[in-house]
Design an enzyme around this catalytic site. Structure first.
Site, PDB file in Angstrom:
ATOM      1  N   GLN A  86       3.455   8.340   6.052  1.00  0.00           N
ATOM      2  CA  GLN A  86       2.784   9.598   5.718  1.00  0.00           C
ATOM      3  C   GLN A  86       3.682  10.447   4.811  1.00  0.00           C
ATOM      4  O   GLN A  86       4.858  10.649   5.099  1.00  0.00           O
ATOM      5  CB  GLN A  86       2.439  10.365   7.005  1.00  0.00           C
ATOM      6  CG  GLN A  86       1.622  11.620   6.789  1.00  0.00           C
ATOM      7  CD  GLN A  86       0.230  11.373   6.225  1.00  0.00           C
ATOM      8  OE1 GLN A  86      -0.402  10.357   6.498  1.00  0.00           O
ATOM      9  NE2 GLN A  86      -0.252  12.287   5.403  1.00  0.00           N
TER      10      GLN A  86
ATOM     11  N   LYS B 254      -6.114   9.026  11.524  1.00  0.00           N
ATOM     12  CA  LYS B 254      -6.102   7.651  11.005  1.00  0.00           C
ATOM     13  C   LYS B 254      -6.038   6.657  12.164  1.00  0.00           C
ATOM     14  O   LYS B 254      -6.736   5.640  12.160  1.00  0.00           O
ATOM     15  CB  LYS B 254      -4.906   7.454  10.064  1.00  0.00           C
ATOM     16  CG  LYS B 254      -5.084   8.145   8.714  1.00  0.00           C
ATOM     17  CD  LYS B 254      -3.796   8.198   7.904  1.00  0.00           C
ATOM     18  CE  LYS B 254      -3.997   9.038   6.648  1.00  0.00           C
ATOM     19  NZ  LYS B 254      -2.755   9.269   5.878  1.00  0.00           N
TER      20      LYS B 254
ATOM     21  N   ASP C  59      -1.497   1.919   1.288  1.00  0.00           N
ATOM     22  CA  ASP C  59      -1.667   3.116   0.452  1.00  0.00           C
ATOM     23  C   ASP C  59      -1.777   2.746  -1.027  1.00  0.00           C
ATOM     24  O   ASP C  59      -2.216   3.566  -1.840  1.00  0.00           O
ATOM     25  CB  ASP C  59      -0.448   4.043   0.606  1.00  0.00           C
ATOM     26  CG  ASP C  59      -0.671   5.141   1.629  1.00  0.00           C
ATOM     27  OD1 ASP C  59      -1.804   5.642   1.718  1.00  0.00           O
ATOM     28  OD2 ASP C  59       0.302   5.508   2.316  1.00  0.00           O
TER      29      ASP C  59
HETATM   30  N1  GUN Z   1      -0.268  12.476   2.087  1.00  0.00           N
HETATM   31  C1  GUN Z   1      -1.345  13.000   1.455  1.00  0.00           C
HETATM   32  N2  GUN Z   1      -2.198  12.012   1.101  1.00  0.00           N
HETATM   33  C2  GUN Z   1      -1.647  10.855   1.514  1.00  0.00           C
HETATM   34  C3  GUN Z   1      -2.067   9.490   1.437  1.00  0.00           C
HETATM   35  O1  GUN Z   1      -3.110   9.131   0.901  1.00  0.00           O
HETATM   36  N3  GUN Z   1      -1.213   8.593   1.988  1.00  0.00           N
HETATM   37  C4  GUN Z   1      -0.044   8.955   2.584  1.00  0.00           C
HETATM   38  N4  GUN Z   1       0.727   7.990   3.073  1.00  0.00           N
HETATM   39  N5  GUN Z   1       0.367  10.199   2.664  1.00  0.00           N
HETATM   40  C5  GUN Z   1      -0.438  11.154   2.129  1.00  0.00           C
END
Ligand code: GUN
Length: 297
Positions: free
Chosen positions: A99, A55, A122
């Protein structure tokens, strides 16, 4: 036999990232503002480390400033909440991503709800979830993976009105927001899950099938309605014949050939769209929070 189209998520994601990069450059030129994204990583889960690194790299490549806060798994909830408060107040940060999953002793929703909803890239904050379901889509930040799925679907089916859509999996990250987005597109939506009775029969009704259960090749070819469009959100690592491992989706890809009208491959389908949509959300968050015109992305 029907020729099944392979939906190229990588190409679509590359296009979206290029559009985000152009919009980020325009924002910078017009106002001097550089959009910024901060990822918060708690603990040392290897998969989460890879996701967060990817990311960050993608943000930098699109002209978005990338920040990262890494904390040990032993951190207390109060310390994590204090970090979120600091990032909320940091004007360089337009998007905050914590995350998931978090260590067991931390309540993820409490942490997410501490994020300034305008920075919740998110789309998991209760404010954003609520407006997503009540039809205020233009006001919210929409969860990245479901939005990426919707963009892929729209390319194949320009009008989703009236379609029977089945979402398999009821997670907060994918299944539930996906159902809300499909409802907003006027689909008839069924949200099926592990406790649903006769999943094959439910799936056979689907003109649009979104599989997000995290079980390798769970959906068999004969559960798919002929001519359906299949979006496979699963990313499962399984043993391969050569003693190595490989990635497979939640749908038996070979079984879907000749049945589905179109399907996303794994890898190269939904995966690349998630990061592209995160960058999109960060840029939109930057423009909204700073009173700049919002790009259409
Ligand atoms: N863990 C798995 N998918 C995601 C996501 O889309 N966002 C975040 N923050 N954590 C994740």
């Amino acid at each position: 036999m029907l020729a099944t189209k392979r939906i190229d998520g990588k190409a679509r994601a590359d296009r979206l990232v290029a559009d985000v990069a152009a919009a980020a450059a325009k924002l910078k030129a017009a106002s001097g503002i550089a959009a910024g994204l901060c990822a918060v990583l708690v603990g040392d889960d290897p998969a989460s480390q890879v996701y967060v690194r990817n990311k960050g790299k993608a943000a930098t490549a699109a002209g978005i400033q990338s920040f990262q806060e890494s904390l040990p798994a032993s951190i207390g909830e109060a310390e994590l909440l204090a970090l979120i408060a600091k990032l909320n107040a940091d004007d360089r940060v337009d998007g905050i991503l914590v995350q998931l999953p978090l260590p067991k002793h931390i309540d993820p929703q409490r942490v997410i709800d501490a994020i300034d909803p305008r920075k919740d890239v998110d789309g998991f904050h209760a404010h954003n979830v609520g407006h997503l379901w009540s039809g205020g889509l233009s006001r919210v930040l929409v969860p990245c993976t479901p939005y990426g799925c919707l963009l892929l679907l729209r390319d194949v089916l320009p009008d989703l009105t009236g379609a029977e859509a089945v979402v398999l999996g009821r997670s907060n990250i994918v299944g539930k927001p996906m159902a809300a987005l499909l409802l907003a597109e006027n689909c008839t939506v069924t949200l099926a899950h592990s406790k649903s009775r006769d999943i094959p029969a439910i799936l056979r009704r689907a003109d649009i099938l979104v599989a997000a259960v995290g079980r390798p090749e769970f959906v068999r070819g004969d559960w798919i309605k002929p001519g359906a469009v299949v979006i496979d959100v699963g990313i499962n690592r399984v043993a391969a014949a050569d003693g190595k491992s490989k990635l497979v989706g939640d749908v038996a890809f070979a079984g879907a050939q000749g049945v589905a009208a179109a399907i996303t491959p794994v890898p190269g389908g939904v995966g690349p769209m998630t990061i592209a949509c995160l960058l999109r959300n960060t840029l939109i968050a930057a423009c909204r929070r700073r009173g700049q015109p919002e790009p259409t992305l």
